[in-house]
Design an enzyme around this catalytic site. Structure first.
Site, PDB file in Angstrom:
ATOM      1  N   ARG A  37     -13.900  24.113  38.793  1.00  0.00           N
ATOM      2  CA  ARG A  37     -13.020  25.259  39.057  1.00  0.00           C
ATOM      3  C   ARG A  37     -13.075  25.673  40.523  1.00  0.00           C
ATOM      4  O   ARG A  37     -12.605  26.751  40.893  1.00  0.00           O
ATOM      5  CB  ARG A  37     -13.396  26.444  38.161  1.00  0.00           C
ATOM      6  N   HIS A  67     -14.526  12.654  39.755  1.00  0.00           N
ATOM      7  CA  HIS A  67     -13.297  13.373  39.408  1.00  0.00           C
ATOM      8  C   HIS A  67     -13.176  14.581  40.331  1.00  0.00           C
ATOM      9  O   HIS A  67     -14.101  15.379  40.436  1.00  0.00           O
ATOM     10  CB  HIS A  67     -13.341  13.809  37.943  1.00  0.00           C
ATOM     11  N   TYR A  70     -10.339  20.547  39.446  1.00  0.00           N
ATOM     12  CA  TYR A  70      -8.995  20.881  38.955  1.00  0.00           C
ATOM     13  C   TYR A  70      -8.244  21.768  39.941  1.00  0.00           C
ATOM     14  O   TYR A  70      -7.019  21.829  39.924  1.00  0.00           O
ATOM     15  CB  TYR A  70      -9.089  21.612  37.613  1.00  0.00           C
ATOM     16  N   HIS A 107      -5.934  14.634  39.847  1.00  0.00           N
ATOM     17  CA  HIS A 107      -4.648  14.984  39.265  1.00  0.00           C
ATOM     18  C   HIS A 107      -3.684  15.104  40.431  1.00  0.00           C
ATOM     19  O   HIS A 107      -3.942  15.893  41.354  1.00  0.00           O
ATOM     20  CB  HIS A 107      -4.755  16.312  38.509  1.00  0.00           C
ATOM     21  N   GLU A 142      -4.219  10.084  38.560  1.00  0.00           N
ATOM     22  CA  GLU A 142      -4.324  10.111  37.103  1.00  0.00           C
ATOM     23  C   GLU A 142      -2.951  10.330  36.475  1.00  0.00           C
ATOM     24  O   GLU A 142      -2.163  11.158  36.947  1.00  0.00           O
ATOM     25  CB  GLU A 142      -5.305  11.217  36.671  1.00  0.00           C
ATOM     26  N   ASP A 176      -4.828   7.847  31.468  1.00  0.00           N
ATOM     27  CA  ASP A 176      -5.493   8.709  30.480  1.00  0.00           C
ATOM     28  C   ASP A 176      -4.713   8.587  29.169  1.00  0.00           C
ATOM     29  O   ASP A 176      -3.521   8.922  29.113  1.00  0.00           O
ATOM     30  CB  ASP A 176      -5.510  10.159  30.990  1.00  0.00           C
ATOM     31  N   HIS A 179      -3.229  11.846  27.857  1.00  0.00           N
ATOM     32  CA  HIS A 179      -2.135  12.328  28.708  1.00  0.00           C
ATOM     33  C   HIS A 179      -0.862  11.506  28.517  1.00  0.00           C
ATOM     34  O   HIS A 179       0.223  12.078  28.399  1.00  0.00           O
ATOM     35  CB  HIS A 179      -2.536  12.281  30.181  1.00  0.00           C
ATOM     36  N   HIS A 211      -9.062   6.576  31.120  1.00  0.00           N
ATOM     37  CA  HIS A 211      -9.706   7.706  30.450  1.00  0.00           C
ATOM     38  C   HIS A 211      -9.390   7.564  28.972  1.00  0.00           C
ATOM     39  O   HIS A 211      -8.221   7.635  28.575  1.00  0.00           O
ATOM     40  CB  HIS A 211      -9.152   9.037  30.961  1.00  0.00           C
ATOM     41  N   ASP A 224      -1.891  18.166  26.657  1.00  0.00           N
ATOM     42  CA  ASP A 224      -3.170  17.844  27.307  1.00  0.00           C
ATOM     43  C   ASP A 224      -4.353  18.604  26.720  1.00  0.00           C
ATOM     44  O   ASP A 224      -4.966  19.449  27.381  1.00  0.00           O
ATOM     45  CB  ASP A 224      -3.087  18.082  28.820  1.00  0.00           C
ATOM     46  N   HIS A 226      -7.775  17.247  24.787  1.00  0.00           N
ATOM     47  CA  HIS A 226      -8.462  16.039  24.338  1.00  0.00           C
ATOM     48  C   HIS A 226      -9.123  16.274  22.977  1.00  0.00           C
ATOM     49  O   HIS A 226      -9.582  17.375  22.685  1.00  0.00           O
ATOM     50  CB  HIS A 226      -9.544  15.627  25.334  1.00  0.00           C
ATOM     51  N   GLU A 256     -13.623  11.219  27.822  1.00  0.00           N
ATOM     52  CA  GLU A 256     -13.597  12.640  28.232  1.00  0.00           C
ATOM     53  C   GLU A 256     -13.315  13.472  26.994  1.00  0.00           C
ATOM     54  O   GLU A 256     -12.437  14.336  26.990  1.00  0.00           O
ATOM     55  CB  GLU A 256     -12.478  12.894  29.241  1.00  0.00           C
TER      56      GLU A 256
HETATM   57 ZN    ZN Z   1      -6.751  15.951  30.211  1.00  0.00          ZN
HETATM   58 FE    FE Z   2      -8.375  12.359  32.169  1.00  0.00          FE
HETATM   59 FE    FE Z   3      -8.484  14.441  34.729  1.00  0.00          FE
END
Ligand code: ZN
Ligand code: FE
Ligand code: FE
Length: 277
Positions: A37, A67, A70, A107, A142, A176, A179, A211, A224, A226, A256
């Site tokens: 975050r 990764h 976000y 992303h 991604e 992913d 996704h 992913h 989105d 998971h 993930e």
């Molecule tokens: Zn995701």
């Molecule tokens: Fe992912």
């Molecule tokens: Fe991701």
């Protein structure tokens, strides 16, 4: 070799992640470079990196996948947010460059009303500022579910970014499974067809990682969320076809899924039992 692993906490450093990976039967892993975050990265610890490199080579750990946070939005509307994105990615890439086989996934961004074309332009602009011919790590776009104003829910958008980036050999894609299914690519009913489309639009040679996630939501939901392997809309059989597909099976697969370590260990064991020799 079946390259399978999961997302791990980076709080104990690189050696700790590699040891954890081995303890759950993984030979690859993903981690956040810093708080997902936002916020500062931990101080760089060269001794930990050195120990990691030795341990990883002894234990067959490959392709550590960082990764990005976000909060990194390469196509934010506010210039100061794009500066944060650029500086964060540049700092992350410096930090991971000594790790053999290092990959960096992000992303692509959310265009927040500026339109996908402007998003693509800003994302490519940032990559052209950050990528260097000297770096070892590959940077992966991604595939996204297309929720909100996300860029990268369509393969064409990924292709448009790649087209504008100068150092294309430093750039790849991470697919992913949650996704793409949420985005409306039917990898359950027609995996071959989706891979054919990916190849025609992006090029399968750009695909560097997967992913591996199930999805809490139905096909083309653009959501989105998971789900654990076999517990969602994709199901175990479809994900089994993904890990065994001739065009995918040599790639590293990263779970993930909503799990603690024991859950990840069980999913890794399950997927190994479903892997064709
Ligand atoms: Zn995701
Ligand atoms: Fe992912
Ligand atoms: Fe991701």
């Amino acid at each position: 070799m079946f390259k399978i692993g999961c997302h791990l906490s980076s709080s104990g450093g690189y050696l700790k992640m590699a040891e954890t990976a081995v303890s759950i039967g993984a030979n690859v892993f993903q981690y956040f470079t810093r708080n997902p975050r936002g916020g500062a990265a931990k101080p760089y610890d060269p001794a930990d990196v050195e120990k990691y490199i030795a341990f990883a080579s002894e234990n067959g750990i490959v392709t550590p996948l960082a990764h990005a946070p976000y909060t990194l939005n390469a196509c934010a509307a506010k210039p100061q947010l794009r500066v944060f994105a650029r500086e964060t990615m540049a700092d992350d890439l410096r930090r991971i460059d000594a790790l053999p086989g290092a990959l960096y996934n992000f992303h692509p961004g959310s265009h927040v009303g500026q339109g996908a074309d402007e998003g693509v332009r800003l994302i490519a602009e940032l990559l052209n500022e950050v990528l260097s011919a000297q770096q070892n790590a590959a940077v992966l776009l991604e595939t996204m579910s297309g929720k909100g104003s996300e860029v990268g829910g369509r393969f064409e958008e990924l292709r448009a970014i790649i087209d504008r980036v100068e150092l294309k050999d430093k750039l790849g894609v991470c697919l992913d499974t949650c996704h793409v299914y949420d985005a409306g690519y039917d990898i359950v009913g027609d995996l071959d067809g989706v891979l054919r489309e990916f190849d025609a639009v992006v090029g399968l040679e750009r695909l560097r990682a997967v992913h591996l996630n199930d999805s809490k939501n139905p096909f083309a939901s653009h959501k989105d969320r998971h789900e654990v392997i076999g517990g969602g809309a994709l199901g175990l059989d479809a994900l089994t076809r993904v890990i065994n597909h001739p065009l995918l099976r040599e790639l590293p697969f990263y779970l993930e899924t909503p799990n603690e370590l024991d859950g990840y260990a069980a999913e890794i064991a399950l997927l190994k039992s479903r892997r064709d020799d």
